[in-house]
Design a protein around this motif. Sequence first.
Motif: not given
Length: 455
Positions: A121-125, A131-136, A152-158, A180-182
């Motif tokens: 998870v990045a430290a962006d907003t 929330c931070g961007t999730i990278y999978v 970009h929405d906490g895992g609601a969409s990818w 950290p920034s992603g």
Amino acid sequence: MPTRMQALLPLLLALVLVCGNGSTVSANVRSAEFSSEQPAGTLDKHQSNWEPTVATDPHHTNLVYQLITGIGARQCSPGCPGTSVLFRASVDAGTTWSRERFVCGLACRGVGWQYDPQIKVAADTNRPCGCGTIYVVFMNTYNPGAVLFKSHDGGASWRGPITMNGSLSYMDKPVLVISPSGRDVYVAFNDKLGNYVVASHKSGDPGSFLPPTQVNGDDDLWWYADGGAMAPDGIVYFSENGETGAQLNVGHLDGPDVVAVLRCFPSATSSCSEPDLTTFGTSAAPPPCPVFQCYPDYYDATSSVAVDRAGHVLVAYTFGVVPNGPKSLYTVRSGNGTIWRSPTLINARGDSNVPQLASGPAVDDFRLAWQDNRTGAFNTRASTSSNGGRSWSRPVRLSNRASGAPYKSPEGYTFTDGDYFGIAVSATGITYAIWGEADGSSLYCCGDVWFSKGA
């Protein structure tokens, strides 16, 4: 290929002889207090969950995310892969969790299987979730292999799958590292006798990955990355193991195992500039795995790496000196990734496996977890260090429930469900661990994922 080999095996053997069956613990290092283990999702006899991982949001410490490899996951069949990567989220620091959701279900129609999930998870907003961007990253079979998804929405969409294989047609065992920034995304992976790193400096956007860089020479080894971390100066580290011996099937060998750490310097034009491989010795052939369908390198020596906020590097690894005998657990530290100190023995009871290492919010704060069978059954254990790995707290048994599943007993669980698991540390110092437990009836059945947290 520019590499530097630093052999520490003679020193390691000397430490084994001196330390015997002991470990380095300190009364001055406080053991973490962990919650009782809980199943990650519903225990389902039709679905075997294994090889999980976990991440926390750097700025929102109540946001915790888990990935689970669901074998026989049925929620969107028949269109989804039979083995699929599942996502769960908690907005209250792991007290309650969302239902399991497919990262790529119907969008991956026609993909045979998915394995080896990674999450950062990045430290962006991002708005409106804050929330931070999730990278999978995980495998969509060997070809195209590792694929990236972003949320970009906490895992609601990818968004994905984003490929990164370039001209390669085989990718196995990806390990993900992000800045950290992603903006900077690195993935190390195996391509049979090739060890590769691929990078994007545009947040992993489609078409942004540089060509994969091969980081090993003509060494006739099957290299696998086991962990990864980025230092504050942008240098990337991957912990690695190089398998030797007779190839019994794709990617599984039965010989000794080289334990190492790879260092990549940041570059705008190369996925891994000036690759630098430091070895910590060659572990003896691993113990045999008696479980049906199990491969001979299941209990291979593996390693993990973490870097603290000051750039101090710590590697944890398992190592055996007797062919087919048990492996002990060690850590080795470096102030800057160039000069490595003497290894520290952590555990020599039973056979230690798949260490997982993470750094905490303070300088020299490291958290370590692993699995061993000292009781005759397996257990997941954790230890902490507040002095950069010089000494460690007395291990805490995370798998502390004696019942609740057919494979559980007062001694532990029958088999490890998968050959790795995950830990992460929040910005407030909470350690989250997630691992697999199984009954040992066969490699891919039957087991579940469990988790715990502590501070």
